[in-house]
Design an enzyme around this catalytic site. Structure first.
Site, PDB file in Angstrom:
ATOM      1  N   GLU A   1       0.824  -1.201   0.000  1.00  8.60           N
ATOM      2  CA  GLU A   1       0.000   0.000   0.000  1.00  8.60           C
ATOM      3  C   GLU A   1       0.861   1.256   0.000  1.00  8.60           C
ATOM      4  O   GLU A   1       2.020   1.251   0.432  1.00  8.60           O
ATOM      5  CB  GLU A   1      -0.944  -0.004   1.182  1.00  8.60           C
ATOM      6  CG  GLU A   1      -0.243  -0.086   2.509  1.00  8.60           C
ATOM      7  CD  GLU A   1      -1.213  -0.382   3.636  1.00  8.60           C
ATOM      8  OE1 GLU A   1      -2.077  -1.250   3.456  1.00  8.60           O
ATOM      9  OE2 GLU A   1      -1.095   0.252   4.682  1.00  8.60           O
TER      10      GLU A   1
ATOM     11  N   CYS B   1       3.487   8.391   1.362  1.00 11.07           N
ATOM     12  CA  CYS B   1       4.133   7.412   2.241  1.00 11.07           C
ATOM     13  C   CYS B   1       4.370   6.127   1.439  1.00 11.07           C
ATOM     14  O   CYS B   1       3.428   5.503   0.952  1.00 11.07           O
ATOM     15  CB  CYS B   1       3.215   7.153   3.437  1.00 11.07           C
ATOM     16  SG  CYS B   1       3.906   6.000   4.603  1.00 11.07           S
TER      17      CYS B   1
ATOM     18  N   CYS C   1       7.163  -7.438   6.518  1.00  8.46           N
ATOM     19  CA  CYS C   1       8.346  -6.925   7.215  1.00  8.46           C
ATOM     20  C   CYS C   1       8.784  -7.951   8.263  1.00  8.46           C
ATOM     21  O   CYS C   1       7.947  -8.557   8.934  1.00  8.46           O
ATOM     22  CB  CYS C   1       8.017  -5.601   7.900  1.00  8.46           C
ATOM     23  SG  CYS C   1       9.424  -4.886   8.773  1.00  8.46           S
TER      24      CYS C   1
ATOM     25  N   CYS D   1       7.275  -5.475  14.783  1.00  8.90           N
ATOM     26  CA  CYS D   1       6.963  -4.542  15.872  1.00  8.90           C
ATOM     27  C   CYS D   1       5.514  -4.813  16.317  1.00  8.90           C
ATOM     28  O   CYS D   1       4.627  -4.995  15.475  1.00  8.90           O
ATOM     29  CB  CYS D   1       7.119  -3.100  15.410  1.00  8.90           C
ATOM     30  SG  CYS D   1       8.788  -2.748  14.823  1.00  8.90           S
TER      31      CYS D   1
ATOM     32  N   CYS E   1       2.338  -2.798  14.954  1.00 10.00           N
ATOM     33  CA  CYS E   1       2.272  -2.506  13.517  1.00 10.00           C
ATOM     34  C   CYS E   1       1.584  -3.622  12.751  1.00 10.00           C
ATOM     35  O   CYS E   1       1.943  -4.799  12.883  1.00 10.00           O
ATOM     36  CB  CYS E   1       3.696  -2.307  13.000  1.00 10.00           C
ATOM     37  SG  CYS E   1       3.815  -2.278  11.207  1.00 10.00           S
TER      38      CYS E   1
ATOM     39  N   CYS F   1       0.426   2.358   8.848  1.00 10.94           N
ATOM     40  CA  CYS F   1       1.310   1.393   8.208  1.00 10.94           C
ATOM     41  C   CYS F   1       0.734  -0.029   8.114  1.00 10.94           C
ATOM     42  O   CYS F   1       0.448  -0.669   9.110  1.00 10.94           O
ATOM     43  CB  CYS F   1       2.585   1.402   9.040  1.00 10.94           C
ATOM     44  SG  CYS F   1       3.726   0.109   8.717  1.00 10.94           S
TER      45      CYS F   1
END
Ligand code: SF4
Length: 355
Positions: free
Chosen positions: A90, A103, A110, A114, A117, A342
């Site tokens: 995205e 962004c 990923c 985290c 997220c 995010c």
């Protein structure tokens, strides 16, 4: 077949030289791609016909497609882009007073996991190629053009899905095209790479000097950082990270921005603010700037088990930093109604695919 969009200009010139074509031809093609947004060699009218045919034969252009476009009540526009292999990332257009900020994503998923997220819940899927990273800008420009937007796309932030420094070669290649005069021609001051801090890669980013640096700090102590960003905190413990940042090369008047997401009941107390002041009291680099972001539970996608901080706690946290002469900005969370934080669109897509 190699993708034309993957090549920074010097590499494209090399490729053209290998094809027996002069460097100025590579520059012409590069300008078509990035300044005029023309990706079909047939439409590059100042090239001889045989070269156009050869380009179409030997070098492809693979543009992702827009799988979904969502617009928030505050004007934030989120695009879910489908890549050639069916993966999705995205990209988010955020309206500011007199311009848009885009962004950008750099990885599919990923590895850093985290806890707060949505992208972290996906795990690492694959790296994005430079052309895929840059396509987000081409799509964003087209969307703004089609809407006759009066505001131009002026700022870029590498803060979308993925940890940019875990895909540094491709991020640096995309930054070359972003900042090249014959390419997208963004000023390096208007481009920011945001990272949790990856040893050695941080130094390479600094040496390249192609973007400003933002560091996702999110906790004032190693212990708390390990709790909410375990992989990042173990890969580069907080004292080491601060030490590396003190040596980070900066241009005149450039500062490092620290991002701190306030998670209700986790890292938003006055004691945490005082720990943060202590952390920065021994920071001998440039005067830091802290962006506070109040966490918003995602409107779509998986629940992450965190809650928003209260407005009073946010205010108090901010004041404690300001009173110690720390530059602090409270960043407004935009696109909340469409889950624009995010990784939320991709995660929502995974959990609730469109019929
Ligand atoms: S916050 Fe950034 S580094 Fe952490 S999991 Fe999400 S995308 Fe990865």
């Amino acid at each position: 077949m190699a993708d034309l969009l993957d090549y920074p200009l010097p590499k494209l010139e090399e490729r053209f030289a290998a094809m027996g074509e002069p460097a100025y031809r590579a520059r012409q093609v590069y300008q078509w791609l990035w300044q005029k947004g023309v990706v079909d060699p047939e439409k590059m009218t100042n090239l001889a016909k045989p070269l156009r045919a050869r380009l179409a034969e030997e070098l492809s252009v693979v543009l992702p497609t827009v799988a979904r476009l969502q617009e928030s009540g505050d004007g934030t526009i989120k695009l879910l882009l489908e890549l050639a292999d069916g993966e999705a990332v995205e990209t988010v257009l955020i309206p500011e007073k007199d311009h848009y900020t885009l962004c950008l994503s750099t990885q599919v998923g990923c590895a850093m996991a985290c806890a707060f997220c949505a992208t972290g819940t996906l795990g690492f899927i694959r790296q994005m190629r430079p052309g895929e990273i840059l396509s987000q800008i081409l799509h964003a420009r087209r969307v703004l053009e089609e809407r006759g937007s009066e505001l131009a796309l002026r700022n870029l932030v590498f803060m979308g899905m993925g940890e940019p420094l875990n895909n540094l070669d491709n991020v640096l290649a995309s930054l070359e095209t972003i900042t090249s005069e014959l390419g997208l021609n963004f000023s390096t001051r208007r481009v920011t790479v945001s990272t949790v801090g990856v040893p050695d890669k941080l130094e390479r980013l600094g040496e390249a000097g192609l973007a400003s640096l933002a560091v996702s700090l999110h906790a004032p102590t190693q212990e708390l950082r390990e709790r909410i960003m375990p992989r990042a905190a173990r890969a580069c413990p907080l004292p080491e990270l601060m030490d590396r940042l003190m040596r980070y090369p900066l241009k005149p008047r450039q500062r490092i921005t620290f991002e701190y997401i306030l998670l209700g009941g986790i890292n938003d107390s006055p004691a945490h603010a005082r720990d943060l002041v202590r952390l920065f009291s021994s920071f001998r680099g440039s005067k830091p700037k802290i962006n506070l972001i109040a966490f918003n539970p995602p409107a779509q996608g998986p629940s992450l088990g965190f809650r928003a901080p209260s407005p009073e706690d946010v205010e108090q946290f901010q004041e404690l930093l300001r009173n110690k002469d720390i530059t602090v900005m409270l960043r407004k969370s935009k696109g909340q109604d469409i889950g624009a934080a995010c990784g939320q669109l991709r995660a929502a897509h995974e959990f609730a695919p469109e019929p």
